[in-house]
Design a protein around this motif. Sequence first.
Motif, PDB file in Angstrom:
ATOM      1  N   VAL A 126       2.524  -3.497 -17.980  1.00 14.35           N
ATOM      2  CA  VAL A 126       3.581  -3.242 -16.685  1.00 14.35           C
ATOM      3  C   VAL A 126       3.449  -4.109 -15.152  1.00 14.35           C
ATOM      4  O   VAL A 126       2.648  -4.089 -14.485  1.00 14.35           O
ATOM      5  N   ASP A 127       4.735  -4.828 -14.342  1.00  8.11           N
ATOM      6  CA  ASP A 127       4.352  -5.401 -13.251  1.00  8.11           C
ATOM      7  C   ASP A 127       3.955  -4.165 -12.771  1.00  8.11           C
ATOM      8  O   ASP A 127       4.855  -2.436 -12.415  1.00  8.11           O
ATOM      9  N   LEU A 128       3.829  -4.267 -10.808  1.00  9.86           N
ATOM     10  CA  LEU A 128       3.958  -3.172  -9.930  1.00  9.86           C
ATOM     11  C   LEU A 128       5.233  -3.278  -8.844  1.00  9.86           C
ATOM     12  O   LEU A 128       4.934  -4.764  -8.615  1.00  9.86           O
ATOM     13  N   LEU A 129       5.549  -2.679  -8.730  1.00 16.23           N
ATOM     14  CA  LEU A 129       6.626  -2.837  -7.515  1.00 16.23           C
ATOM     15  C   LEU A 129       6.181  -1.278  -6.156  1.00 16.23           C
ATOM     16  O   LEU A 129       5.655  -1.180  -6.011  1.00 16.23           O
ATOM     17  N   ALA A 130       6.866  -2.166  -5.056  1.00 16.15           N
ATOM     18  CA  ALA A 130       5.690  -1.763  -3.476  1.00 16.15           C
ATOM     19  C   ALA A 130       7.007  -0.815  -3.540  1.00 16.15           C
ATOM     20  O   ALA A 130       8.097  -3.046  -3.187  1.00 16.15           O
ATOM     21  N   GLU A 131       7.899  -0.075  -2.863  1.00 18.02           N
ATOM     22  CA  GLU A 131       8.578   0.251  -1.608  1.00 18.02           C
ATOM     23  C   GLU A 131       8.614   0.207  -0.546  1.00 18.02           C
ATOM     24  O   GLU A 131       7.522   1.218  -0.263  1.00 18.02           O
ATOM     25  N   ALA A 132       8.504  -0.668   0.578  1.00 19.23           N
ATOM     26  CA  ALA A 132       8.046  -1.010   2.511  1.00 19.23           C
ATOM     27  C   ALA A 132       9.391  -0.396   3.267  1.00 19.23           C
ATOM     28  O   ALA A 132      10.178  -0.749   2.510  1.00 19.23           O
ATOM     29  N   ARG A 133       8.851   0.593   3.912  1.00 26.49           N
ATOM     30  CA  ARG A 133       9.589   1.243   4.907  1.00 26.49           C
ATOM     31  C   ARG A 133       8.792   0.915   6.115  1.00 26.49           C
ATOM     32  O   ARG A 133       7.899   1.029   6.479  1.00 26.49           O
ATOM     33  N   ILE A 134      10.075   0.223   7.381  1.00 24.43           N
ATOM     34  CA  ILE A 134       9.501   0.198   8.608  1.00 24.43           C
ATOM     35  C   ILE A 134       9.354   1.626   9.534  1.00 24.43           C
ATOM     36  O   ILE A 134      10.470   1.674   9.520  1.00 24.43           O
ATOM     37  N   LEU A 135       8.184   2.209  10.278  1.00 23.48           N
ATOM     38  CA  LEU A 135       8.253   3.153  10.828  1.00 23.48           C
ATOM     39  C   LEU A 135       8.306   2.867  12.208  1.00 23.48           C
ATOM     40  O   LEU A 135       9.322   3.286  12.896  1.00 23.48           O
ATOM     41  N   LYS A 136       7.702   1.769  13.210  1.00 23.02           N
ATOM     42  CA  LYS A 136       7.758   1.000  14.000  1.00 23.02           C
ATOM     43  C   LYS A 136       8.153   0.423  14.055  1.00 23.02           C
ATOM     44  O   LYS A 136       7.433  -0.624  13.520  1.00 23.02           O
ATOM     45  N   LEU A 137       9.134  -1.030  14.917  1.00 26.67           N
ATOM     46  CA  LEU A 137       9.163  -1.716  15.204  1.00 26.67           C
ATOM     47  C   LEU A 137       9.302  -2.305  16.984  1.00 26.67           C
ATOM     48  O   LEU A 137      10.240  -1.448  16.969  1.00 26.67           O
ATOM     49  N   GLY A 138       8.342  -2.655  17.264  1.00 24.39           N
ATOM     50  CA  GLY A 138       8.127  -2.703  18.413  1.00 24.39           C
ATOM     51  C   GLY A 138       7.379  -4.468  18.625  1.00 24.39           C
ATOM     52  O   GLY A 138       8.545  -5.202  18.148  1.00 24.39           O
TER      53      GLY A 138
END
Length: 140
Positions: free
Chosen positions: A96-108
Amino acid sequence: MSIVIGAEEMAHYLDEVFPQVRGMFRIDEISETRVVMRLVADERHLRPGGTVSGPAMFSLADVAAYVATMSRIGKQALAVTTHCSIDFMRKPVSGVDLLAEARILKLGRSLSVTDVLLYSDGTSAPVAHASLTYSIPPAR
């Protein structure tokens, strides 16, 4: 954080700047709170035993963090990974495919810090967790 680049435009941009991985990843979602990407798993991503390899999982986490960052700051081809820490927690489901769930914690102005969870498609328990930092080139 508002979105600057949507999924379709981002997919075209990835094909342009990273043609070597064309067709390997798919963007499922770009929203105000997260990016969901998919590793379209095939034979080249497998290790002995038939599971997705660690380097393939790292690649998915890295590209997801890149897409999350670019979706907020715009096209910056020279943004680079300056740090990555990844914990492999369980064996991915074979076939099966792999999924990535990405969340930015800090953007400077100069750094973006992103948290990424990887899942086998159709499962709720993560197979890996990564933390990535991207260096953003200075505005000219």
